[in-house]
Design a protein around this motif. Structure first.
Motif, PDB file in Angstrom:
ATOM      1  N   MET A   1       0.796  -1.155   0.070  1.00  0.00           N
ATOM      2  CA  MET A   1      -0.002   0.148   0.098  1.00  0.00           C
ATOM      3  C   MET A   1       0.949   1.172   0.112  1.00  0.00           C
ATOM      4  N   LYS A   2       0.523   2.278  -0.744  1.00  0.00           N
ATOM      5  CA  LYS A   2       1.163   3.315  -0.969  1.00  0.00           C
ATOM      6  C   LYS A   2       0.309   4.623  -0.407  1.00  0.00           C
ATOM      7  N   ILE A   3       1.025   5.281   0.721  1.00  0.00           N
ATOM      8  CA  ILE A   3       0.284   6.465   1.315  1.00  0.00           C
ATOM      9  C   ILE A   3       1.000   7.844   1.057  1.00  0.00           C
ATOM     10  N   LEU A   4       0.152   8.678   0.355  1.00  0.00           N
ATOM     11  CA  LEU A   4       0.876  10.010   0.448  1.00  0.00           C
ATOM     12  C   LEU A   4       0.437  10.839   1.577  1.00  0.00           C
ATOM     13  N   HIS A   5       1.240  11.266   2.299  1.00  0.00           N
ATOM     14  CA  HIS A   5       1.332  11.967   3.646  1.00  0.00           C
ATOM     15  C   HIS A   5       1.707  13.610   3.297  1.00  0.00           C
ATOM     16  N   CYS A   6       0.966  14.362   3.383  1.00  0.00           N
ATOM     17  CA  CYS A   6       1.452  15.799   3.514  1.00  0.00           C
ATOM     18  C   CYS A   6       0.811  16.848   4.447  1.00  0.00           C
ATOM     19  N   SER A   7       1.678  17.666   5.030  1.00  0.00           N
ATOM     20  CA  SER A   7       1.058  18.424   6.213  1.00  0.00           C
ATOM     21  C   SER A   7       1.741  19.926   5.881  1.00  0.00           C
TER      22      SER A   7
ATOM     23  N   GLU B   1       0.091  27.075  -3.531  1.00  0.00           N
ATOM     24  CA  GLU B   1      -0.173  26.671  -4.798  1.00  0.00           C
ATOM     25  C   GLU B   1       0.746  25.515  -5.225  1.00  0.00           C
ATOM     26  N   ASP B   2       2.206  25.571  -5.075  1.00  0.00           N
ATOM     27  CA  ASP B   2       3.100  24.629  -5.377  1.00  0.00           C
ATOM     28  C   ASP B   2       2.622  23.111  -4.701  1.00  0.00           C
ATOM     29  N   ALA B   3       2.428  23.289  -3.491  1.00  0.00           N
ATOM     30  CA  ALA B   3       2.008  21.806  -2.567  1.00  0.00           C
ATOM     31  C   ALA B   3       0.787  21.335  -3.253  1.00  0.00           C
ATOM     32  N   ILE B   4      -0.130  22.412  -3.518  1.00  0.00           N
ATOM     33  CA  ILE B   4      -1.433  21.685  -3.896  1.00  0.00           C
ATOM     34  C   ILE B   4      -1.257  21.050  -5.498  1.00  0.00           C
ATOM     35  N   THR B   5      -0.525  21.567  -6.231  1.00  0.00           N
ATOM     36  CA  THR B   5      -0.301  21.219  -7.636  1.00  0.00           C
ATOM     37  C   THR B   5       0.612  19.924  -7.479  1.00  0.00           C
ATOM     38  N   TRP B   6       1.621  19.674  -6.732  1.00  0.00           N
ATOM     39  CA  TRP B   6       2.397  18.650  -6.587  1.00  0.00           C
ATOM     40  C   TRP B   6       1.569  17.436  -6.060  1.00  0.00           C
ATOM     41  N   ILE B   7       0.672  17.649  -4.931  1.00  0.00           N
ATOM     42  CA  ILE B   7      -0.239  16.836  -4.705  1.00  0.00           C
ATOM     43  C   ILE B   7      -1.135  16.362  -5.647  1.00  0.00           C
ATOM     44  N   ASP B   8      -1.818  17.176  -6.495  1.00  0.00           N
ATOM     45  CA  ASP B   8      -2.627  16.740  -7.598  1.00  0.00           C
ATOM     46  C   ASP B   8      -1.868  15.847  -8.710  1.00  0.00           C
ATOM     47  N   ASN B   9      -0.611  16.364  -8.805  1.00  0.00           N
ATOM     48  CA  ASN B   9       0.345  15.664  -9.861  1.00  0.00           C
ATOM     49  C   ASN B   9       0.678  14.191  -9.395  1.00  0.00           C
ATOM     50  N   HIS B  10       0.543  13.946  -8.290  1.00  0.00           N
ATOM     51  CA  HIS B  10       1.109  12.758  -7.600  1.00  0.00           C
ATOM     52  C   HIS B  10      -0.186  11.927  -7.091  1.00  0.00           C
ATOM     53  N   LYS B  11      -1.452  12.269  -6.896  1.00  0.00           N
ATOM     54  CA  LYS B  11      -2.354  11.755  -6.211  1.00  0.00           C
ATOM     55  C   LYS B  11      -2.806  10.347  -6.800  1.00  0.00           C
ATOM     56  N   GLU B  12      -2.752  10.120  -7.930  1.00  0.00           N
ATOM     57  CA  GLU B  12      -2.937   8.716  -8.854  1.00  0.00           C
ATOM     58  C   GLU B  12      -2.001   7.760  -8.422  1.00  0.00           C
ATOM     59  N   GLU B  13      -0.948   8.146  -7.883  1.00  0.00           N
ATOM     60  CA  GLU B  13       0.193   6.969  -7.846  1.00  0.00           C
ATOM     61  C   GLU B  13      -0.093   6.286  -6.249  1.00  0.00           C
ATOM     62  N   VAL B  14      -0.837   6.714  -5.575  1.00  0.00           N
ATOM     63  CA  VAL B  14      -1.123   6.225  -4.161  1.00  0.00           C
ATOM     64  C   VAL B  14      -2.361   5.654  -3.836  1.00  0.00           C
ATOM     65  N   ASP B  15      -2.518   4.905  -2.936  1.00  0.00           N
ATOM     66  CA  ASP B  15      -3.768   4.203  -2.408  1.00  0.00           C
ATOM     67  C   ASP B  15      -4.580   4.991  -1.450  1.00  0.00           C
ATOM     68  N   VAL B  16      -3.719   5.736  -0.728  1.00  0.00           N
ATOM     69  CA  VAL B  16      -4.290   6.390   0.240  1.00  0.00           C
ATOM     70  C   VAL B  16      -3.875   7.756   0.426  1.00  0.00           C
ATOM     71  N   ILE B  17      -4.527   8.889   0.761  1.00  0.00           N
ATOM     72  CA  ILE B  17      -3.875  10.032   0.914  1.00  0.00           C
ATOM     73  C   ILE B  17      -4.341  10.897   2.354  1.00  0.00           C
ATOM     74  N   CYS B  18      -3.263  11.210   2.999  1.00  0.00           N
ATOM     75  CA  CYS B  18      -3.310  11.626   4.456  1.00  0.00           C
ATOM     76  C   CYS B  18      -3.096  12.964   4.346  1.00  0.00           C
ATOM     77  N   LEU B  19      -3.617  13.855   4.557  1.00  0.00           N
ATOM     78  CA  LEU B  19      -3.304  15.483   4.631  1.00  0.00           C
ATOM     79  C   LEU B  19      -3.823  16.181   6.066  1.00  0.00           C
ATOM     80  N   THR B  20      -2.509  16.280   6.639  1.00  0.00           N
ATOM     81  CA  THR B  20      -2.624  16.961   7.905  1.00  0.00           C
ATOM     82  C   THR B  20      -2.424  18.334   7.878  1.00  0.00           C
ATOM     83  N   GLY B  21      -3.275  19.288   8.686  1.00  0.00           N
ATOM     84  CA  GLY B  21      -2.886  20.689   8.951  1.00  0.00           C
ATOM     85  C   GLY B  21      -1.467  21.057   9.010  1.00  0.00           C
ATOM     86  N   ASP B  22      -1.177  22.277   8.679  1.00  0.00           N
ATOM     87  CA  ASP B  22      -2.094  23.440   8.641  1.00  0.00           C
ATOM     88  C   ASP B  22      -2.422  23.714   7.160  1.00  0.00           C
TER      89      ASP B  22
END
Length: 74
Positions: free
Chosen positions: A1-7, A13-34
Motif C-alpha cells: 500500500m502506498k500512502i501520500l502524507h503531506c502537512s 499553490e506549489d504544494a497543491i499542484t504537487w499533490i494533484d500531480n501525484h495523487k493517482e500514484e497512491v492508494d491513500v492520501i493523508c493530509l494533516t494541517g495546517d
C-alpha cells in the motif's frame, strides 16, 4: 500500500499542484494541517481558502484522511 502524507500546506499553490500531480500514484492520501494561510495579507480570504479545500477534497478518488492543524482554528 502506498500512502501520500503531506502537512503544513498553508494554501501553497506549489504544494497543491504537487499533490494533484501525484495523487493517482497512491492508494491513500493523508493530509494533516495546517491548511490555511493566516498571514496578515493573504491572497485569498479565509472563507475562499475553506471553500477551495471543500471542493478540492472531493476530487480525490482514493480514501482521503484529513486532520486540521493549529492554524486551522476558523
Amino acid at each position: 500500500m502506498k500512502i501520500l502524507h503531506c502537512s503544513d500546506i498553508h494554501f501553497s499553490e506549489d504544494a497543491i499542484t504537487w499533490i494533484d500531480n501525484h495523487k493517482e500514484e497512491v492508494d491513500v492520501i493523508c493530509l494533516t494541517g495546517d491548511f490555511l494561510d493566516d498571514k496578515k495579507t493573504p491572497l485569498k480570504t479565509t472563507k475562499e481558502q475553506i471553500d477551495f479545500y471543500k471542493e478540492w477534497f472531493n476530487t480525490f478518488a482514493q480514501p482521503l484522511l484529513v486532520c486540521s492543524g493549529n492554524h486551522d482554528y476558523y
